[in-house]
Design an enzyme around this catalytic site. Structure first.
Site, mmCIF file in Angstrom:
data_model
loop_
_atom_site.group_PDB
_atom_site.id
_atom_site.type_symbol
_atom_site.label_atom_id
_atom_site.label_comp_id
_atom_site.label_asym_id
_atom_site.label_seq_id
_atom_site.Cartn_x
_atom_site.Cartn_y
_atom_site.Cartn_z
ATOM 1 N N GLY A 96 0.886 -1.159 0.126
ATOM 2 C CA GLY A 96 0.048 0.039 0.020
ATOM 3 C C GLY A 96 0.832 1.123 -0.018
ATOM 4 N N ALA A 97 1.927 1.121 -0.844
ATOM 5 C CA ALA A 97 2.694 2.191 -0.794
ATOM 6 C C ALA A 97 2.599 3.505 -1.848
ATOM 7 C CB ALA A 97 4.151 1.921 -1.196
ATOM 8 N N ASN A 98 1.342 3.536 -2.553
ATOM 9 C CA ASN A 98 1.078 4.477 -3.138
ATOM 10 C C ASN A 98 0.329 5.699 -2.503
ATOM 11 O OD1 ASN A 98 -1.189 2.587 -3.299
ATOM 12 N ND2 ASN A 98 -2.264 4.261 -4.463
ATOM 13 N N SER A 99 -0.153 5.570 -1.302
ATOM 14 C CA SER A 99 -0.958 6.897 -0.642
ATOM 15 C C SER A 99 -0.540 6.815 0.820
ATOM 16 C CB SER A 99 -2.191 6.686 -1.258
ATOM 17 O OG SER A 99 -3.003 5.776 -0.507
ATOM 18 N N GLY A 100 -0.940 7.789 1.635
ATOM 19 C CA GLY A 100 -0.774 7.881 2.769
ATOM 20 C C GLY A 100 0.365 7.579 3.577
ATOM 21 N N LEU A 101 0.336 6.728 4.591
ATOM 22 C CA LEU A 101 1.594 6.302 5.320
ATOM 23 C C LEU A 101 2.599 5.669 4.508
ATOM 24 C CD1 LEU A 101 -0.238 4.855 8.564
ATOM 25 C CD2 LEU A 101 0.747 6.942 8.404
ATOM 26 N N GLY A 102 2.182 4.737 3.770
ATOM 27 C CA GLY A 102 2.995 3.980 2.990
ATOM 28 C C GLY A 102 3.928 4.711 2.039
ATOM 29 N N SER A 120 -3.437 -0.359 14.708
ATOM 30 C CA SER A 120 -4.108 0.647 15.224
ATOM 31 C C SER A 120 -4.559 0.657 16.419
ATOM 32 C CB SER A 120 -5.432 0.622 14.196
ATOM 33 O OG SER A 120 -6.347 1.612 14.740
ATOM 34 N N TYR A 144 -13.035 -3.785 11.419
ATOM 35 C CA TYR A 144 -11.873 -3.210 11.301
ATOM 36 C C TYR A 144 -11.077 -3.433 12.606
ATOM 37 C CZ TYR A 144 -8.146 0.213 10.778
ATOM 38 O OH TYR A 144 -6.939 0.808 10.507
#
Length: 290
Positions: A10-16, A146, A171
């Protein structure tokens, strides 16, 4: 991080994305494992532009995009097969990708989406890459959980939410599963030189909450509050970056971190019997054991 290879899901947005940029700045070879290849390529171009010529090239790091859909065990296997064929080493695996409070959906393999992506997809990914991580030791596995794990319970009678579904509860359950997985994996990897730690990033301004409905009239207030009190993605990614790169945590394993410091867990997140049972069931669910 020069000479080290890092995989971030998930490196394309946010934390990643923030972690990918920072580790690239530290001269790592960063493999971005992303579901949407076009968006990942765009993010990679943006990161390169932000960092300039220092990002890659002689003595620098490298940014590589690979397709990885954690909602598909077939995709996870294909991703790992390619990594094992092409990569001589793997120093850090950051299990970062996540889906947050979505409506009831199922993965390609029939799992409830949040449990399937946040826990099972990463469970299979990590297991398939363990050999390479061991061969590259000392190496590290970083699991992004989380604080909301506190509201989750592992209900072995309904792991797939067939009987009832509450998107918030599910979640939280997937995030509790992340911590239990990290603890059990750390136990199994004692003495191998591979460490495993979990973390919470705090409350971060990312697109993770795209399934959360905020009334139209409340949106300006929510945006103001999030700008004032929520962390930026880079601030939220600091603990992931710390656990991936800092000499301070060399050899530290089986712990839970927040704001780059070790934190206490609730007893239910330290239940070794539940962790082992969850591991055994997960092995069967993802097809590692028939």
């Amino acid at each position: 991080m020069r000479g080290k290879t890092v995989i971030i899901t998930g490196a394309n947005s946010g934390l990643g994305r923030a972690a990918a940029a920072e580790l690239l700045r530290m001269r790592a070879r960063v493999i971005m494992g992303c579901r949407d290849r076009a968006r990942a390529e765009r993010a990679a171009r943006e990161i390169r532009a932000e960092l300039g010529e220092r990002a890659e090239g002689e003595g620098g790091g490298e940014l590589v995009v690979r397709e990885l859909d954690l909602a598909s065990l077939r995709s996870v296997r294909a991703f790992c097969h390619r990594v094992l064929q092409e990569e001589p080493r793997l120093d850090v695996l950051i299990n970062n990708a996540g889906i947050f409070q979505c409506p009831y959906m199922k993965t390609e393999d029939g799992f409830e989406m949040q449990f399937g992506v946040n826990h099972l997809g990463h469970f299979l990914l990590t297991n398939l890459l363990l050999g390479l991580l061991k061969n590259s030791a000392p190496s590290r596995i970083v699991v992004v959980s989380s604080k909301l794990y506190k509201y989750g319970e592992i209900n072995f009678e309904d792991l797939n939410s067939e009987i009832s579904y509450n998107k918030s509860f599910c979640y939280s359950r997937s995030k509790l599963a992340n911590i239990l997985f990290a603890r059990e994996l750390a136990r199994r990897l004692e003495g191998t030189g591979v460490t495993v730690n979990s973390l919470h990033p705090g409350i971060v301004r990312t697109n993770l909450g795209r399934y959360v409905n905020i009334p139209l009239l409340a949106k300006p207030l929510f945006n103001l509050v999030s700008w004032a009190f929520f962390k930026t993605p880079l601030e939220g990614a600091q603990t992931s970056i710390y656990l991936a790169s800092s000499p301070d945590v060399e050899g530290v394993s089986g712990k839970y971190f927040g704001d780059c410091k070790e934190e206490e867990l609730l007893p239910k997140a330290m239940d070794d019997l539940v962790a082992r049972k969850l591991w055994d069931i997960s092995e069967v669910m993802v097809g590692l054991l028939k």
